[in-house]
Enzyme design. Sequence first.
Site, PDB file in Angstrom:
ATOM      1  N   ASP A 107       0.755  -1.319   0.142  1.00  0.00           N
ATOM      2  CA  ASP A 107       0.054   0.073  -0.082  1.00  0.00           C
ATOM      3  C   ASP A 107       0.931   1.401   0.084  1.00  0.00           C
ATOM      4  O   ASP A 107       0.469   2.221   0.320  1.00  0.00           O
ATOM      5  CB  ASP A 107      -0.891   0.148   1.090  1.00  0.00           C
ATOM      6  N   HIS A 122       6.193  -8.245  -1.498  1.00  0.00           N
ATOM      7  CA  HIS A 122       4.933  -8.540  -2.309  1.00  0.00           C
ATOM      8  C   HIS A 122       4.838  -7.556  -3.342  1.00  0.00           C
ATOM      9  O   HIS A 122       3.543  -7.489  -3.793  1.00  0.00           O
ATOM     10  CB  HIS A 122       3.723  -8.795  -1.267  1.00  0.00           C
ATOM     11  N   CYS A 151      -0.661  -3.212 -22.720  1.00  0.00           N
ATOM     12  CA  CYS A 151       0.767  -3.003 -22.914  1.00  0.00           C
ATOM     13  C   CYS A 151       0.974  -2.367 -24.435  1.00  0.00           C
ATOM     14  O   CYS A 151       0.259  -3.182 -25.097  1.00  0.00           O
ATOM     15  CB  CYS A 151       1.748  -3.888 -22.497  1.00  0.00           C
ATOM     16  N   CYS A 153       2.902  -4.031 -26.045  1.00  0.00           N
ATOM     17  CA  CYS A 153       2.969  -5.171 -26.941  1.00  0.00           C
ATOM     18  C   CYS A 153       1.621  -5.858 -27.091  1.00  0.00           C
ATOM     19  O   CYS A 153       1.918  -7.039 -27.453  1.00  0.00           O
ATOM     20  CB  CYS A 153       4.033  -6.137 -25.993  1.00  0.00           C
ATOM     21  N   SER A 192      -0.262 -12.008  10.521  1.00  0.00           N
ATOM     22  CA  SER A 192      -0.814 -13.373  10.883  1.00  0.00           C
ATOM     23  C   SER A 192       0.352 -14.461  10.512  1.00  0.00           C
ATOM     24  O   SER A 192       0.144 -15.684  11.326  1.00  0.00           O
ATOM     25  CB  SER A 192      -1.755 -13.753  10.124  1.00  0.00           C
ATOM     26  N   ASN A 216       1.079  -7.433  18.066  1.00  0.00           N
ATOM     27  CA  ASN A 216      -0.280  -8.006  17.422  1.00  0.00           C
ATOM     28  C   ASN A 216      -1.666  -7.957  18.148  1.00  0.00           C
ATOM     29  O   ASN A 216      -1.311  -7.680  19.473  1.00  0.00           O
ATOM     30  CB  ASN A 216      -0.203  -9.314  16.937  1.00  0.00           C
TER      31      ASN A 216
HETATM   32  C1  BV8 Z   1       5.965 -18.659  -3.107  1.00  0.00           C
HETATM   33  C2  BV8 Z   1       0.149  -9.656  -2.434  1.00  0.00           C
HETATM   34  C3  BV8 Z   1       7.350 -19.884  -4.520  1.00  0.00           C
HETATM   35  C4  BV8 Z   1      -1.014  -9.331  -3.622  1.00  0.00           C
HETATM   36  C5  BV8 Z   1       0.092 -11.525  -1.305  1.00  0.00           C
HETATM   37  C6  BV8 Z   1       5.793 -22.943   1.820  1.00  0.00           C
HETATM   38  C7  BV8 Z   1       6.759 -22.348   1.066  1.00  0.00           C
HETATM   39  C8  BV8 Z   1       6.673 -21.451   0.073  1.00  0.00           C
HETATM   40  C9  BV8 Z   1       5.343 -21.170  -0.488  1.00  0.00           C
HETATM   41  C10 BV8 Z   1       4.469 -21.854   0.205  1.00  0.00           C
HETATM   42  C11 BV8 Z   1       4.270 -22.612   1.368  1.00  0.00           C
HETATM   43  N1  BV8 Z   1       3.305 -22.930   1.715  1.00  0.00           N
HETATM   44  C12 BV8 Z   1       2.137 -22.349   0.990  1.00  0.00           C
HETATM   45  C13 BV8 Z   1       2.914 -21.489   0.098  1.00  0.00           C
HETATM   46  C14 BV8 Z   1       2.325 -20.782  -1.126  1.00  0.00           C
HETATM   47  C15 BV8 Z   1       1.920 -19.454  -0.589  1.00  0.00           C
HETATM   48  C16 BV8 Z   1       1.465 -19.197   0.810  1.00  0.00           C
HETATM   49  O1  BV8 Z   1       2.371 -19.079   1.689  1.00  0.00           O
HETATM   50  N2  BV8 Z   1       0.209 -19.549   1.251  1.00  0.00           N
HETATM   51  C17 BV8 Z   1      -0.368 -19.506   2.304  1.00  0.00           C
HETATM   52  C18 BV8 Z   1      -1.622 -18.715   2.417  1.00  0.00           C
HETATM   53  C19 BV8 Z   1      -0.371 -20.840   3.117  1.00  0.00           C
HETATM   54  N3  BV8 Z   1       2.940 -18.521  -0.940  1.00  0.00           N
HETATM   55  C20 BV8 Z   1       3.121 -17.910  -2.100  1.00  0.00           C
HETATM   56  O2  BV8 Z   1       2.373 -18.265  -3.020  1.00  0.00           O
HETATM   57  C21 BV8 Z   1       4.128 -17.057  -2.212  1.00  0.00           C
HETATM   58  N4  BV8 Z   1       5.120 -17.563  -3.445  1.00  0.00           N
HETATM   59  O3  BV8 Z   1       6.173 -18.988  -2.344  1.00  0.00           O
HETATM   60  O4  BV8 Z   1       6.649 -18.617  -4.505  1.00  0.00           O
HETATM   61  C22 BV8 Z   1       6.298 -20.932  -5.007  1.00  0.00           C
HETATM   62  C23 BV8 Z   1       5.848 -20.887  -6.112  1.00  0.00           C
HETATM   63  C24 BV8 Z   1       5.009 -22.138  -6.689  1.00  0.00           C
HETATM   64  C25 BV8 Z   1       4.621 -22.962  -5.826  1.00  0.00           C
HETATM   65  C26 BV8 Z   1       4.911 -22.919  -4.553  1.00  0.00           C
HETATM   66  C27 BV8 Z   1       5.661 -21.955  -4.026  1.00  0.00           C
HETATM   67  C28 BV8 Z   1       3.814 -15.619  -2.568  1.00  0.00           C
HETATM   68  C29 BV8 Z   1       3.085 -15.142  -1.383  1.00  0.00           C
HETATM   69  C30 BV8 Z   1       2.519 -13.883  -1.572  1.00  0.00           C
HETATM   70  C31 BV8 Z   1       1.235 -13.434  -2.249  1.00  0.00           C
HETATM   71  N5  BV8 Z   1       0.898 -12.300  -2.210  1.00  0.00           N
HETATM   72  N6  BV8 Z   1      -0.503 -10.294  -1.480  1.00  0.00           N
HETATM   73  C32 BV8 Z   1      -2.033  -8.538  -2.813  1.00  0.00           C
HETATM   74  O5  BV8 Z   1      -1.735  -7.897  -1.869  1.00  0.00           O
HETATM   75  O6  BV8 Z   1      -3.042  -8.183  -3.414  1.00  0.00           O
HETATM   76  S1  BV8 Z   1      -0.091 -12.266   0.205  1.00  0.00           S
HETATM   77  C33 BV8 Z   1      -1.143 -11.239   1.480  1.00  0.00           C
HETATM   78  O7  BV8 Z   1      -0.808 -11.798   2.584  1.00  0.00           O
HETATM   79  C34 BV8 Z   1      -0.572  -9.867   1.695  1.00  0.00           C
HETATM   80  O8  BV8 Z   1       0.745  -9.551   0.880  1.00  0.00           O
HETATM   81  C35 BV8 Z   1      -0.340  -9.848   3.215  1.00  0.00           C
HETATM   82  O9  BV8 Z   1       0.648  -9.053   3.273  1.00  0.00           O
HETATM   83  C36 BV8 Z   1       0.198 -11.254   3.178  1.00  0.00           C
HETATM   84  C37 BV8 Z   1       0.014 -11.730   4.679  1.00  0.00           C
HETATM   85  O10 BV8 Z   1      -1.093 -11.247   5.203  1.00  0.00           O
HETATM   86  P1  BV8 Z   1      -0.725 -10.371   6.533  1.00  0.00           P
HETATM   87  O11 BV8 Z   1      -0.268  -9.118   5.959  1.00  0.00           O
HETATM   88  O12 BV8 Z   1      -0.201 -11.232   7.580  1.00  0.00           O
HETATM   89  O13 BV8 Z   1      -2.344  -9.970   6.943  1.00  0.00           O
HETATM   90  P2  BV8 Z   1      -3.405 -10.604   7.592  1.00  0.00           P
HETATM   91  O14 BV8 Z   1      -4.747 -10.083   7.449  1.00  0.00           O
HETATM   92  O15 BV8 Z   1      -3.340 -12.077   7.222  1.00  0.00           O
HETATM   93  O16 BV8 Z   1      -3.135 -10.367   9.158  1.00  0.00           O
HETATM   94  C38 BV8 Z   1      -3.268  -9.140   9.792  1.00  0.00           C
HETATM   95  C39 BV8 Z   1      -2.611  -9.260  11.271  1.00  0.00           C
HETATM   96  O17 BV8 Z   1      -2.546  -8.073  11.796  1.00  0.00           O
HETATM   97  C40 BV8 Z   1      -3.433 -10.214  11.932  1.00  0.00           C
HETATM   98  O18 BV8 Z   1      -2.704 -11.291  12.841  1.00  0.00           O
HETATM   99  C41 BV8 Z   1      -4.214  -9.411  12.960  1.00  0.00           C
HETATM  100  O19 BV8 Z   1      -4.286 -10.058  14.278  1.00  0.00           O
HETATM  101  C42 BV8 Z   1      -3.278  -8.070  13.233  1.00  0.00           C
HETATM  102  N7  BV8 Z   1      -3.806  -6.830  13.420  1.00  0.00           N
HETATM  103  C43 BV8 Z   1      -5.154  -6.294  12.901  1.00  0.00           C
HETATM  104  N8  BV8 Z   1      -5.121  -4.954  13.273  1.00  0.00           N
HETATM  105  C44 BV8 Z   1      -3.940  -4.642  13.867  1.00  0.00           C
HETATM  106  C45 BV8 Z   1      -3.036  -6.109  14.012  1.00  0.00           C
HETATM  107  N9  BV8 Z   1      -1.818  -6.048  14.697  1.00  0.00           N
HETATM  108  C46 BV8 Z   1      -1.338  -4.872  15.239  1.00  0.00           C
HETATM  109  N10 BV8 Z   1      -2.294  -3.579  15.288  1.00  0.00           N
HETATM  110  C47 BV8 Z   1      -3.379  -3.474  14.679  1.00  0.00           C
HETATM  111  N11 BV8 Z   1      -4.008  -2.377  14.836  1.00  0.00           N
HETATM  112 ZN    ZN Z   2       4.066  -6.047 -22.729  1.00  0.00          ZN
END
Ligand code: BV8
Ligand code: ZN
Length: 251
Positions: A107, A122, A151, A153, A192, A216
Amino acid sequence: MPNRISLSPTLEEKLLSAKKVVILSGAGVSAESGISTFRDKGGLWEKFKPEDLATPAAFQRNPKLVWEWYAYRRKKIQSVKPNPAHVAIARMEKIFPEFLLVTQNVDNLHQKAGSKKLVELHGNINRNKCFSCEKISSNFKPDSKTVPPLCPCGGYLRPDVVWFGELLPENALELAQRASLEAELFFSVGTSALVYPAASLPFLAKEAGAFVVEINTGETEISPAVDELLLGKAGETLPVIVEFLKRNGKK
Ligand code: BV8
Ligand code: ZN
């Protein structure tokens, strides 16, 4: 009324002695700016399933829906500003000799608050790239005839963010891993800790000897493993840390 946040003597000692500090930030840091998180109730994902929108397959299946979801998020982001959590993190960057902010957020609010030493794991929602030739393009005209815009292209533009199943930017991940391995003090704030490989960074830091602090509003996957869990809002907790540093002569 913010709850009284107290730092343990160990954390206070670490804050005064640490030279190398890393902060991993997630959507919770932007929550107090009014941007919904991904997995909290009412979070972004609740309305949609991640696989519906944030994957290359989803974009190929329905480029217009995915582009419009991001356009909605971009519009929301244009109307919000950094909150005290972003400001405190930008301040901490100036206090510690070696500091790196590793953000999962797309953001741009950290940059708006003045953070410079940061890596975006990310990507960034304000940047576009071509789905076909990968060229970064910032000159798309929002009112372009096609949705998504094209694009030169001929390929569709897409937001320059990392989708599920896509690799993270290599240099960003490498920098984040190296800094986590060298950190004396590692903060995981507002995440999270469910999304990999970002979620592996606190463990990397801990194994390499860092004192790991989680800030958190609730417990997460990594809470059992951290050295100190500060339960509270990032926008209330981080300023307490900065106040402590300033009171002890850390400018
Ligand atoms: C990849 C961008 C290689 C777009 C996002 C093991 C190893 C490697 C990969 C994996 C694996 N297991 C699974 C995977 C695949 C996957 C993954 O991790 N899946 C999860 C769901 C299990 N990972 C991937 O695909 C990654 N790529 O590893 O490539 C590969 C290639 C092929 C096959 C396998 C591996 C890519 C991950 C990136 C995805 N893109 N977003 C967009 O934003 O639209 S992810 C998305 O989640 C956001 O980027 C976000 O930042 C991210 C994490 O979420 P959080 O930021 O933690 O937000 P969330 O809402 O979950 O939590 C908020 C927290 O804040 C809570 O805890 C809450 O209590 C707290 N909170 C709330 N208010 C407050 C607060 N805390 C303090 N103060 C407050 N006021
Ligand atoms: Zn292009």
